[in-house]
Design a protein around this motif. Structure first.
Motif, PDB file in Angstrom:
ATOM      1  N   MET A 150       0.753  -1.090   0.117  1.00 16.63           N
ATOM      2  CA  MET A 150       0.054  -0.156   0.200  1.00 16.63           C
ATOM      3  C   MET A 150       0.950   1.245  -0.064  1.00 16.63           C
ATOM      4  O   MET A 150       2.158   1.208   0.539  1.00 16.63           O
ATOM      5  N   THR A 151       0.356   2.171  -0.760  1.00 14.76           N
ATOM      6  CA  THR A 151       1.310   3.464  -0.808  1.00 14.76           C
ATOM      7  C   THR A 151       1.140   4.200   0.474  1.00 14.76           C
ATOM      8  O   THR A 151       0.082   4.108   1.141  1.00 14.76           O
ATOM      9  N   ALA A 152       2.012   5.204   0.586  1.00 10.60           N
ATOM     10  CA  ALA A 152       1.455   6.251   1.808  1.00 10.60           C
ATOM     11  C   ALA A 152       0.398   6.947   1.686  1.00 10.60           C
ATOM     12  O   ALA A 152      -0.238   7.350   2.522  1.00 10.60           O
ATOM     13  N   THR A 153      -0.038   7.339   0.551  1.00 11.44           N
ATOM     14  CA  THR A 153      -1.362   8.088   0.125  1.00 11.44           C
ATOM     15  C   THR A 153      -2.250   6.868   0.184  1.00 11.44           C
ATOM     16  O   THR A 153      -2.617   6.239  -0.736  1.00 11.44           O
ATOM     17  N   THR A 154      -3.296   7.088   1.044  1.00 11.95           N
ATOM     18  CA  THR A 154      -4.419   5.907   1.329  1.00 11.95           C
ATOM     19  C   THR A 154      -5.666   6.513   0.295  1.00 11.95           C
ATOM     20  O   THR A 154      -5.650   7.586  -0.023  1.00 11.95           O
ATOM     21  N   THR A 155      -6.614   5.579   0.229  1.00  8.62           N
ATOM     22  CA  THR A 155      -7.728   5.867  -0.752  1.00  8.62           C
ATOM     23  C   THR A 155      -8.463   7.229  -0.090  1.00  8.62           C
ATOM     24  O   THR A 155      -8.962   7.977  -0.691  1.00  8.62           O
ATOM     25  N   ALA A 156      -8.455   7.244   1.414  1.00  6.33           N
ATOM     26  CA  ALA A 156      -9.327   8.253   1.955  1.00  6.33           C
ATOM     27  C   ALA A 156      -8.618   9.587   1.785  1.00  6.33           C
ATOM     28  O   ALA A 156      -9.386  10.640   1.951  1.00  6.33           O
ATOM     29  N   GLN A 157      -7.426   9.593   1.597  1.00 10.07           N
ATOM     30  CA  GLN A 157      -6.297  10.860   1.443  1.00 10.07           C
ATOM     31  C   GLN A 157      -6.138  11.274  -0.150  1.00 10.07           C
ATOM     32  O   GLN A 157      -6.233  12.455  -0.283  1.00 10.07           O
ATOM     33  N   ARG A 158      -6.631  10.424  -1.238  1.00  7.88           N
ATOM     34  CA  ARG A 158      -6.383  10.723  -2.435  1.00  7.88           C
ATOM     35  C   ARG A 158      -7.437  11.740  -2.746  1.00  7.88           C
ATOM     36  O   ARG A 158      -8.732  11.356  -2.631  1.00  7.88           O
ATOM     37  N   GLU A 159      -7.091  12.672  -3.687  1.00  9.82           N
ATOM     38  CA  GLU A 159      -7.926  13.499  -4.167  1.00  9.82           C
ATOM     39  C   GLU A 159      -8.609  13.137  -5.232  1.00  9.82           C
ATOM     40  O   GLU A 159      -7.985  12.484  -6.428  1.00  9.82           O
ATOM     41  N   ARG A 160      -9.921  13.339  -5.367  1.00  8.61           N
ATOM     42  CA  ARG A 160     -10.666  12.662  -6.448  1.00  8.61           C
ATOM     43  C   ARG A 160     -10.104  13.222  -8.041  1.00  8.61           C
ATOM     44  O   ARG A 160     -10.261  14.738  -7.971  1.00  8.61           O
ATOM     45  N   ILE A 161     -10.072  12.630  -8.769  1.00 14.30           N
ATOM     46  CA  ILE A 161      -9.653  13.043 -10.213  1.00 14.30           C
ATOM     47  C   ILE A 161     -11.134  13.527 -10.981  1.00 14.30           C
ATOM     48  O   ILE A 161     -12.045  12.325 -11.062  1.00 14.30           O
ATOM     49  N   LEU A 162     -11.255  14.815 -11.336  1.00 11.77           N
ATOM     50  CA  LEU A 162     -12.688  14.970 -11.959  1.00 11.77           C
ATOM     51  C   LEU A 162     -12.501  15.522 -13.586  1.00 11.77           C
ATOM     52  O   LEU A 162     -11.248  15.472 -13.973  1.00 11.77           O
ATOM     53  N   LEU A 163     -13.562  15.331 -14.132  1.00 11.82           N
ATOM     54  CA  LEU A 163     -13.555  15.532 -15.501  1.00 11.82           C
ATOM     55  C   LEU A 163     -12.777  16.587 -15.853  1.00 11.82           C
ATOM     56  O   LEU A 163     -12.093  16.501 -16.977  1.00 11.82           O
ATOM     57  N   SER A 164     -13.414  17.819 -15.469  1.00 11.02           N
ATOM     58  CA  SER A 164     -12.779  19.180 -16.187  1.00 11.02           C
ATOM     59  C   SER A 164     -13.050  20.222 -15.186  1.00 11.02           C
ATOM     60  O   SER A 164     -14.041  20.842 -15.056  1.00 11.02           O
ATOM     61  N   THR A 165     -11.722  20.319 -14.427  1.00 12.76           N
ATOM     62  CA  THR A 165     -11.966  21.394 -13.373  1.00 12.76           C
ATOM     63  C   THR A 165     -11.324  22.748 -14.045  1.00 12.76           C
ATOM     64  O   THR A 165     -10.572  22.804 -15.271  1.00 12.76           O
ATOM     65  N   PRO A 166     -11.754  23.852 -13.625  1.00 12.42           N
ATOM     66  CA  PRO A 166     -10.951  25.299 -13.957  1.00 12.42           C
ATOM     67  C   PRO A 166      -9.576  25.127 -14.027  1.00 12.42           C
ATOM     68  O   PRO A 166      -9.059  24.554 -13.049  1.00 12.42           O
ATOM     69  N   ASP A 167      -8.862  25.693 -15.036  1.00  7.39           N
ATOM     70  CA  ASP A 167      -7.483  25.806 -15.372  1.00  7.39           C
ATOM     71  C   ASP A 167      -7.174  27.169 -15.082  1.00  7.39           C
ATOM     72  O   ASP A 167      -6.848  27.744 -15.827  1.00  7.39           O
ATOM     73  N   VAL A 168      -6.756  27.534 -13.689  1.00  5.96           N
ATOM     74  CA  VAL A 168      -6.457  28.949 -13.450  1.00  5.96           C
ATOM     75  C   VAL A 168      -5.161  28.987 -12.674  1.00  5.96           C
ATOM     76  O   VAL A 168      -4.854  28.204 -12.038  1.00  5.96           O
ATOM     77  N   GLY A 169      -4.309  30.134 -12.714  1.00  6.46           N
ATOM     78  CA  GLY A 169      -3.119  29.935 -11.825  1.00  6.46           C
ATOM     79  C   GLY A 169      -2.724  31.599 -11.717  1.00  6.46           C
ATOM     80  O   GLY A 169      -3.747  32.405 -11.678  1.00  6.46           O
ATOM     81  N   PRO A 170      -1.456  31.987 -11.642  1.00 10.77           N
ATOM     82  CA  PRO A 170      -1.038  33.283 -11.389  1.00 10.77           C
ATOM     83  C   PRO A 170      -1.487  34.420 -12.276  1.00 10.77           C
ATOM     84  O   PRO A 170      -1.779  35.518 -11.822  1.00 10.77           O
ATOM     85  N   LEU A 171      -1.502  34.118 -13.638  1.00 11.18           N
ATOM     86  CA  LEU A 171      -2.096  35.143 -14.550  1.00 11.18           C
ATOM     87  C   LEU A 171      -3.442  35.672 -14.269  1.00 11.18           C
ATOM     88  O   LEU A 171      -4.023  36.685 -14.236  1.00 11.18           O
ATOM     89  N   GLU A 172      -4.392  34.557 -13.923  1.00  6.66           N
ATOM     90  CA  GLU A 172      -5.685  34.733 -13.559  1.00  6.66           C
ATOM     91  C   GLU A 172      -5.859  35.523 -12.404  1.00  6.66           C
ATOM     92  O   GLU A 172      -6.736  36.442 -11.931  1.00  6.66           O
ATOM     93  N   GLU A 173      -5.018  35.176 -11.223  1.00  8.84           N
ATOM     94  CA  GLU A 173      -5.046  35.751  -9.946  1.00  8.84           C
ATOM     95  C   GLU A 173      -4.481  37.164 -10.331  1.00  8.84           C
ATOM     96  O   GLU A 173      -5.156  38.062  -9.514  1.00  8.84           O
ATOM     97  N   ARG A 174      -3.628  37.546 -10.789  1.00  6.15           N
ATOM     98  CA  ARG A 174      -3.287  38.896 -11.161  1.00  6.15           C
ATOM     99  C   ARG A 174      -4.372  39.946 -11.853  1.00  6.15           C
ATOM    100  O   ARG A 174      -4.627  40.949 -11.544  1.00  6.15           O
ATOM    101  N   ALA A 175      -5.073  39.197 -12.556  1.00  9.55           N
ATOM    102  CA  ALA A 175      -6.135  39.937 -13.505  1.00  9.55           C
ATOM    103  C   ALA A 175      -7.139  40.408 -12.786  1.00  9.55           C
ATOM    104  O   ALA A 175      -7.764  41.306 -12.692  1.00  9.55           O
ATOM    105  N   VAL A 176      -7.622  39.377 -11.728  1.00 12.45           N
ATOM    106  CA  VAL A 176      -8.661  39.576 -10.769  1.00 12.45           C
ATOM    107  C   VAL A 176      -8.253  40.783  -9.822  1.00 12.45           C
ATOM    108  O   VAL A 176      -9.231  41.608  -9.462  1.00 12.45           O
ATOM    109  N   ALA A 177      -6.991  40.457  -9.348  1.00 12.66           N
ATOM    110  CA  ALA A 177      -6.565  41.674  -8.554  1.00 12.66           C
ATOM    111  C   ALA A 177      -6.658  42.944  -8.978  1.00 12.66           C
ATOM    112  O   ALA A 177      -7.010  43.878  -8.373  1.00 12.66           O
ATOM    113  N   ASP A 178      -6.151  43.135 -10.197  1.00 14.16           N
ATOM    114  CA  ASP A 178      -6.126  44.456 -11.183  1.00 14.16           C
ATOM    115  C   ASP A 178      -7.558  44.983 -11.306  1.00 14.16           C
ATOM    116  O   ASP A 178      -7.755  45.961 -10.880  1.00 14.16           O
ATOM    117  N   ALA A 179      -8.416  43.880 -11.338  1.00 16.08           N
ATOM    118  CA  ALA A 179      -9.944  44.392 -11.691  1.00 16.08           C
ATOM    119  C   ALA A 179     -10.534  45.046 -10.271  1.00 16.08           C
ATOM    120  O   ALA A 179     -11.151  45.858 -10.219  1.00 16.08           O
TER     121      ALA A 179
END
Length: 385
Positions: free
Chosen positions: A1-30
């Motif tokens: 068994m790996t160190a990451t158990t099923t309970a700890q593992r984050e579910r992999i979803l179909l299509s989550t938002p792809d946002v990062g530093p560029l989007e963060e700066r844009a929202v802050a500017d607004a």
């Protein structure tokens, strides 16, 4: 068994938002600009950029793609006593927008290769509705999973019957049909920036058109139909449908990354195709001719008689590994809310729903997550070889 158990593992979803530093700066500017409420310079710029990307003269930024469909249908005359022709293989919002106007949705089946509205069945539907004396306010083709509908065939059919086309391009931003981009077809089109779409403004959408009067009317209705008076004056009912300036800033950042996000989704599709191409009874849906698609969601079709297992078997196995997958859209004619609705069917959408499964396709998936999905798929296919 790996160190990451099923309970700890984050579910992999179909299509989550792809946002990062560029989007963060844009929202802050607004936020720092003071334009926090709906409307503002980021909304103006976002409308201009999306209109340019989609080959349209006018764009109206709204709170959702559904709002864009609703306003477009109102402007083509949908209402009580009329019908709106809608593909049966779509998300409920397409049909709901017709219902909001008071019109009756009439469902038409799809083409087996693309899942998009079948031009021959559409012609049958329009001919029947004309013989019955029905007033058809609009036809609403849907660009399923990021593939533009066959507008070269659909538009002439609608022109022969004098019916306007409102394109539901909610899933296809960045795709093309021939030389024309998604959103460029029909009298008007709706795109979506919902959180699961190819790019996002959290929630949001846009109405696209070349008709200046239609765009002006949509702007008016989307701001509660407020008259140009010092006080609040209203001569008709409007809607609170405008997009906020903060979310438009997020959208501008996302739009600048759209092509790279599409490219990542395409690479995911290639990996899935490499896994299943040699598996009997299994194929990637919409694979043929997908060079102009945006690959929003990649799905596989499973023939259980040939494969020896079903799409549901695969879904359950992925779910056990904390990986989200989902059947293709449940056809509208099967939905309880539309029980008894008039439909023109040949069984194609029913088969696609029964045999199709969408796989994690988001551009935000990490390399480790993609490896985990691929490992789960390999394990399942190995057990069922």
């Amino acid at each position: 068994m790996t160190a990451t158990t099923t309970a700890q593992r984050e579910r992999i979803l179909l299509s989550t938002p792809d946002v990062g530093p560029l989007e963060e700066r844009a929202v802050a500017d607004a936020v720092r600009s003071g334009w926090v409420a709906p409307l503002g310079p980021f909304v103006d710029a976002f409308e201009e950029r999306v209109a340019e990307r989609c080959g349209r003269r006018h764009a109206v930024a709204l709170s959702s793609g559904t709002a864009a469909l609703h306003l477009a249908l109102l402007e083509v005359g949908a209402g009580p006593g009329s019908v709106v022709v809608v593909p049966t293989l779509t998300f409920a919002a397409t049909a709901n927008a017709a219902v909001y106007t008071g019109a009756e949705p009439v469902f038409v089946d799809c083409d087996a290769g693309s899942g998009n509205l079948d031009p021959e069945l559409l012609e049958q539907a329009l001919a029947t509705l004309r013989r019955n004396g029905e007033r058809v306010a609009a036809v609403v083709p849907v660009d399923l999973l990021g593939r533009c509908a066959d507008y070269e065939r659909l538009l002439p059919v609608c022109e022969r019957y004098g019916v306007p086309v409102v394109s539901d391009a909610a899933e296809s931003l960045g795709a093309r049909r021939g030389s024309r981009p998604a959103g460029a077809h029909g009298l008007a089109a709706a795109v979506s920036f919902n959180g699961n779409k190819i790019m996002t403004t959290s929630g949001g959408g846009m109405l696209l058109t070349d008709d200046a009067a239609l765009a002006q009317r949509a702007r008016y209705l989307s701001t509660q139909a407020r008259q140009p008076a010092v006080h609040y004056e209203h001569t008709e009912v409007g809607y609170n449908y405008r997009l906020s300036n903060v979310l438009a800033a997020l959208g501008l950042a996302q739009l600048s990354r759209l092509d790279e996000m599409i490219a990542r989704r395409r690479r995911l599709r290639e990996r899935y195709a490499a896994l299943v191409d040699a598996v009997p009874g299994v194929r990637v849906f919409q694979r043929a001719g997908d060079d102009a698609d945006n690959c929003w969601l990649t799905a596989v079709l499973v023939d259980p008689a040939e494969a020896g297992w079903s799409a549901e078997d695969l879904r359950a196995a992925l779910d056990a590994d904390d990986i989200e997958s989902r059947p293709l859209w449940k056809p509208m004619h099967q939905q309880p809310v539309f029980a008894g609705a008039r439909s023109f069917l040949d069984g194609t959408s029913d088969r696609l729903f029964a045999t199709g499964l969408t796989l994690p396709s988001g551009s935000a998936l990490t390399d480790d997550q993609v490896d985990a999905v691929e490992g789960s798929l390999r394990g399942f296919l190995g057990r069922h070889r």
